[in-house]
Enzyme design. Structure first.
Site, PDB file in Angstrom:
ATOM      1  N   SER A 187     -28.404  38.802  24.211  1.00 17.41           N
ATOM      2  CA  SER A 187     -27.204  38.187  24.762  1.00 17.41           C
ATOM      3  C   SER A 187     -26.711  38.999  25.968  1.00 17.41           C
ATOM      4  CB  SER A 187     -26.147  38.055  23.658  1.00 17.41           C
ATOM      5  OG  SER A 187     -25.134  37.155  24.011  1.00 17.41           O
ATOM      6  N   ASP A 221     -28.357  26.552  21.761  1.00 17.52           N
ATOM      7  CA  ASP A 221     -27.618  27.702  22.276  1.00 17.52           C
ATOM      8  C   ASP A 221     -27.119  27.356  23.677  1.00 17.52           C
ATOM      9  OD1 ASP A 221     -26.761  30.179  23.207  1.00 17.52           O
ATOM     10  OD2 ASP A 221     -28.584  31.251  22.642  1.00 17.52           O
ATOM     11  N   HIS A 252     -27.771  30.867  18.733  1.00 19.84           N
ATOM     12  CA  HIS A 252     -27.502  32.195  19.282  1.00 19.84           C
ATOM     13  C   HIS A 252     -27.270  33.186  18.135  1.00 19.84           C
ATOM     14  CE1 HIS A 252     -26.416  34.313  23.035  1.00 19.84           C
ATOM     15  NE2 HIS A 252     -25.587  35.023  22.291  1.00 19.84           N
TER      16      HIS A 252
END
Length: 311
Positions: free
Chosen positions: A158, A252, A282
């Site tokens: 991320s 996501d 995610h």
């Protein structure tokens, strides 16, 4: 719209039943505490390793950045420098302890996890500066910790994937060899305007309200949003950066920008291995106890590391 796998849907349902408030409805301190509390719930059992050591490295302003070294043996090993996710606002060495242990155990490499400074106390570009300072220092002093500084990968999930991509570009510019950039569902774009951002605006788990909250705490202005150190897709030139392994979640908001970055790397002549894990969301790589795709991603990433860092 793609469907969640049955096991992923079960996890999402359990999260909804738990009724915990979204992080963006909390203060940053409360959000960090909530994320820390929930971080290990769905993780695989924590692997035991020969070396787990905490130390610090200096940032450019003299701040001591905490880092944790994981290694499966006492040998002189290559290393992955890892940056945790959390929207530049939450997350820590502790929240990604199990993932780093798994990557070390399965790849046979050392992993060095970095606690870069977080927003809102430390806004852009502190995180990217800290990430680069850690890489430059560890690469130049790896022998101090019994590591092989000539064989280094950078990685993260991320926002940590964003930082790893930034470090790969800075390393190219500085002539510091990096063997691989290992990116789990990285944030790559300046604005949330792709089809996947629209499609998954309500999540699950990561939606537009939370993304906007994270970014409002980290970047001050539209000019900072457009800076490639926040949005690596805006980098002018990617030729000569490290090869990439990119693992994305299909369901996501950031999946489209991950694909776009893979395409931009390939257009610049950079080797890319792109894996899209179907039916998952995610943060799935930290759900190995419940989601088989997480175990597959661990294996795929570890293999990429092993192949990139072998002598």
């Amino acid at each position: 719209m793609p469907a969640l796998t049955a096991k992923m849907a079960s996890v999402v349902e359990r999260m909804a039943r738990a009724g915990r408030p979204p992080l963006n409805l909390l203060t940053p301190d409360e959000a960090r505490a909530a994320y820390e509390k929930g971080a290990g719930v769905l993780e695989v059992p924590k692997p035991q390793l020969a070396r787990v050591e905490d130390f610090s490295v200096p940032a450019r302003d003299g701040h001591a950045l905490p880092v944790r070294l994981y290694a499966p043996s006492g040998e002189r090993l290559p290393l992955l420098l890892f940056f945790h996710g959390g929207g530049f606002t939450v997350g820590s060495i502790a929240t990604h302890d199990t993932l780093c242990r798994v990557l070390s155990q399965r790849s046979g490499c050392a992993v060095v996890s970095v606690d870069y400074r977080l927003a809102p106390a430390h806004r852009f570009p502190t995180a990217s500066n800290d990430a680069w300072d850690a890489l430059a220092h560890i690469a130049g002093n790896a022998a101090q910790w019994g590591l092989d500084g000539s064989r280094i990968a950078v990685g993260g999930d991320s926002a940590g994937g964003t930082l790893a991509a930034v470090c790969a570009i800075l390393a190219r510019d500085a002539g510091l060899p990096v063997a691989l950039q290992l990116l789990f569902y990285p944030g790559m774009a300046a604005h949330q305007d792709t089809d996947s951002h629209r499609r998954y605006a309500e999540g699950p788990l990561l939606g537009e309200a939370l993304i906007s909250w994270f970014f409002s705490l980290y970047v001050h202005s539209s000019a900072e949003r457009d800076d490639w150190r926040f949005a690596p897709l805006n980098a002018d030139d990617l030729e000569g950066v490290a090869p990439a392994w990119i693992g994305l979640a299909e369901i996501d908001p950031v999946v489209d920008e991950g694909i776009a970055y893979a395409d931009k790397l390939r257009a610049a002549g950079v080797a890319v291995d792109l894996e899209i894990y179907r039916g998952v969301i995610h943060e799935f790589v930290k759900m190995g106890r419940a989601i088989p795709e997480a175990l597959q991603a661990h294996a795929d990433a570890a293999l990429a590391l092993k192949q990139a860092l072998q002598p």
